[in-house]
Design an enzyme around this catalytic site. Structure first.
Site, mmCIF file in Angstrom:
data_model
loop_
_atom_site.group_PDB
_atom_site.id
_atom_site.type_symbol
_atom_site.label_atom_id
_atom_site.label_comp_id
_atom_site.label_asym_id
_atom_site.label_seq_id
_atom_site.Cartn_x
_atom_site.Cartn_y
_atom_site.Cartn_z
ATOM 1 N N GLU A 234 58.250 4.964 6.144
ATOM 2 C CA GLU A 234 57.803 4.934 4.706
ATOM 3 C C GLU A 234 56.361 5.065 4.692
ATOM 4 O O GLU A 234 55.404 4.236 4.130
ATOM 5 C CB GLU A 234 58.130 3.611 4.119
ATOM 6 N N GLU A 426 67.619 2.350 5.129
ATOM 7 C CA GLU A 426 67.367 1.149 4.408
ATOM 8 C C GLU A 426 68.155 1.069 3.023
ATOM 9 O O GLU A 426 67.761 2.123 2.442
ATOM 10 C CB GLU A 426 66.065 0.582 4.605
HETATM 11 C C1 BGC Z 1 60.580 -1.547 4.188
HETATM 12 C C2 BGC Z 1 61.028 -3.008 4.816
HETATM 13 C C3 BGC Z 1 60.938 -3.919 3.552
HETATM 14 C C4 BGC Z 1 62.141 -3.501 2.430
HETATM 15 C C5 BGC Z 1 62.239 -4.380 1.355
HETATM 16 C C6 BGC Z 1 60.965 -1.322 2.944
HETATM 17 O O1 BGC Z 1 59.950 -0.837 1.914
HETATM 18 O O2 BGC Z 1 60.705 -0.644 5.142
HETATM 19 O O3 BGC Z 1 60.009 -3.361 5.808
HETATM 20 O O4 BGC Z 1 61.205 -5.407 3.923
HETATM 21 O O5 BGC Z 1 61.590 -2.166 2.076
HETATM 22 O O6 BGC Z 1 61.145 -4.404 0.626
#
Ligand code: BGC
Length: 527
Positions: A234, A426
């Protein structure tokens, strides 16, 4: 980057109650109570974590065996000066209140494998743990090895060995936000950005050189255990809350406001860093760890949030959305995926040959969509060529976290625009007020991935964020994303399954969504 704050709690838009009949046509079969959904053979099921967020907080290990105090984030999150600073937006929780995976990794991986029926796991290495001292003077792998922490190398080998033993394919992120303090003085730069000396991503030449060395070293060291590498996590969540607008939602060191030149430098440093890390990993990882004929598959993890004008009838908002979309989604990905660099952010890009062909796959992190409003402020006008002074107002930016269709929009955008295989690296929701329910969020997002697959998007796997509750950056332990809850005040750091864990296990086990789950969380994928 996930969203938070009262302004984010806007109404859910996707209509309920419409049975997902259309999914039957996308590889579905009729299940017990409705049309079931299947995913392609070989689709990876996993969860994602990041080193800094999960490693510390070990229940029984000595502190200096568990903690890594060498990163910019550690300094940023623990210094009394940054904790007291209103613009750092820190919770004050120490990273040592984390879930202690540095010690408890074997039981975590067993959970992912046996309880969740996963076959993959995304983790990250901590650069500062591996190299606690500067590497500027080292050139060869042997010189780098002499500087590397034997305990860190042994710890990561043990984790990777355990993943393999548990049948989990590792996807390893080389840099998930954190930088060693020897390259980034997070506290000094937060307090006095103009005169701090170690400026991380703003010292372009040094950081690109050193992070590439680190990436090459890691690939040589762990290449026999890892085939799937991500360079950076990111980049947008580094430059935006780092240099333009730190907030309660997210801040990142140095957490300075409206430093547009620094933000631009950070963007271009990270583009160069990705390409040079790619080259270093490609040259150093020559071992095909999983026997699929490929020694290294190297990608980038990027957060995509569809951008909408707050008011579709206002031309200024429409223009602001267009500009933000360009800055957020195009500039970086166009450079790393296609080699087209827009180095003055005016909308025109030129091909730079040393960037071309450096992205084997794209990792899409999806949490929300955003609404933007026109804002006229010279300080934020970092897209001058596109539209003088037309940008967005960070104070009125709204996050919609309950818009699973946004994942479909992000996947189709990325596939059509950049044409690389995609992993959803994610996607998740914490079980707290203001966020969609975890199990509903999961099933709705998966249903939209299925829709993207049916439309021909090459999605190869899904990693839920996250396996366990962990250290949510500036928000500390207060935003728990885990399928397993971990109470930070419990000295044993016991993991307790949340209801969504069983839901995810059911999906991974059958490589699809049952008719019963589709009926329980109905969406209309045609909407
Ligand atoms: C990130 C994680 C974070 C998740 C939840 C993403 O922006 O890669 O490290 O914990 O979102 O906010």
């Amino acid at each position: 980057m996930a969203a938070r704050g009262a302004q984010a709690r806007i109404a859910r838009r996707v209509g309920r109650g419409v049975v997902a009949a259309a999914l039957a046509g996308c590889g579905g079969a009729v299940g017990a109570r409705g049309p079931a959904v299947r995913f392609p053979e070989g689709f990876l099921w996993g969860t994602a974590t990041a080193g800094f967020q999960v490693e510390m907080g070990c229940p029984t290990l000595e502190r200096d065996q568990c903690e890594d105090r060498g990163s910019d984030w550690y300094a940023f999150a623990t210094s009394p000066q940054t904790i007291a600073s209103p613009t750092a937006h820190l919770s004050g929780d120490p990273p040592t209140s984390g879930p202690g995976q540095w010690e408890l990794y074997a039981e975590d991986f067993a959970r992912a494998s046996r309880e969740l029926s996963n076959d993959a796991y995304r983790m990250s290495l901590e650069w500062s743990r591996i190299f606690p001292e500067p590497t500027d003077g080292a050139a060869t792998t042997d010189e780098l090895r002499a500087l590397a922490s034997p305990a860190a190398l042994a710890g990561y080998h043990a984790m990777l060995g355990e993943l393999r033993a548990q049948g989990l394919r590792p996807m390893v992120t080389l840099d998930h936000y954190t930088l060693p303090s020897w390259i980034h003085d997070a506290v000094g730069c937060h307090l006095d950005f103009a005169s701090c000396e170690r400026r991380g991503w703003v010292d372009r030449e040094r950081i690109v050189r050193e992070i590439a060395k680190y990436a090459g070293f890691a690939a040589a060291e762990f290449g026999a255990e890892v085939d799937v590498w991500a360079t950076l996590n990111e980049p947008l969540a580094v430059f935006y809350p780092g240099y333009l607008y730190p907030s309660e939602e997210r801040s990142n060191p140095p957490a300075v406001l409206l430093q547009t030149e620094a933000a631009k430098t950070a963007i271009f440093s990270m583009i160069d860093a990705h390409a040079r890390m790619y080259d270093a990993v490609r040259a150093a990882d020559l071992v095909d760890a999983d026997g699929d004929g490929e020694a290294a598959s190297i990608g980038l993890v990027y957060n995509l949030s569809p951008v909408y004008p707050k008011n579709a009838d206002r031309p200024g908002d429409v223009l602001a959305a267009k500009n933000v979309r360009y800055l957020y989604d195009e500039v970086f990905l166009r450079a790393v995926a296609l080699g087209e660099l827009d180095d003055d952010l005016d909308g025109d890009a030129e091909v730079r040959s040393d960037l071309v062909g450096r992205m084997d796959w794209l990792g899409v992190n999806f949490y929300n969509r955003i609404f933007v409003e026109q804002f006229l402020l010279p300080g934020l006008a970092i897209l001058p060529g596109l539209s003088p002074l037309t940008t967005f107002n960070p104070l009125t930016l709204e996050y919609d976290r309950d818009y699973a269709r946004g994942l479909y929009e992000s996947l189709t955008f990325a596939w059509q625009r950049f044409g690389r295989p995609i992993y959803v690296t994610e996607n998740g929701s914490p079980p707290i007020q203001g966020y969609p329910e975890q199990d509903r969020f999961l099933i709705e997002n998966l249903a939209w991935i299925q829709r993207a697959l049916a439309d021909g998007v090459d999605v190869r796997g899904y990693f839920y964020w996250s396996l366990i509750d962990n250290y949510e950056w500036n928000q500390g332990m207060g935003t728990p994303f885990g399928l397993y809850a971990v109470d930070p005040s419990d000295p044993t750091k016991r993991r307790v399954a949340r209801p969504a864990a069983a839901v995810y296990a059911d999906v991974a086990q059958r490589n699809g969504i049952s008719g019963a789950l589709m009926s329980r969380f109905p969406i209309d994928p045609r909407s």
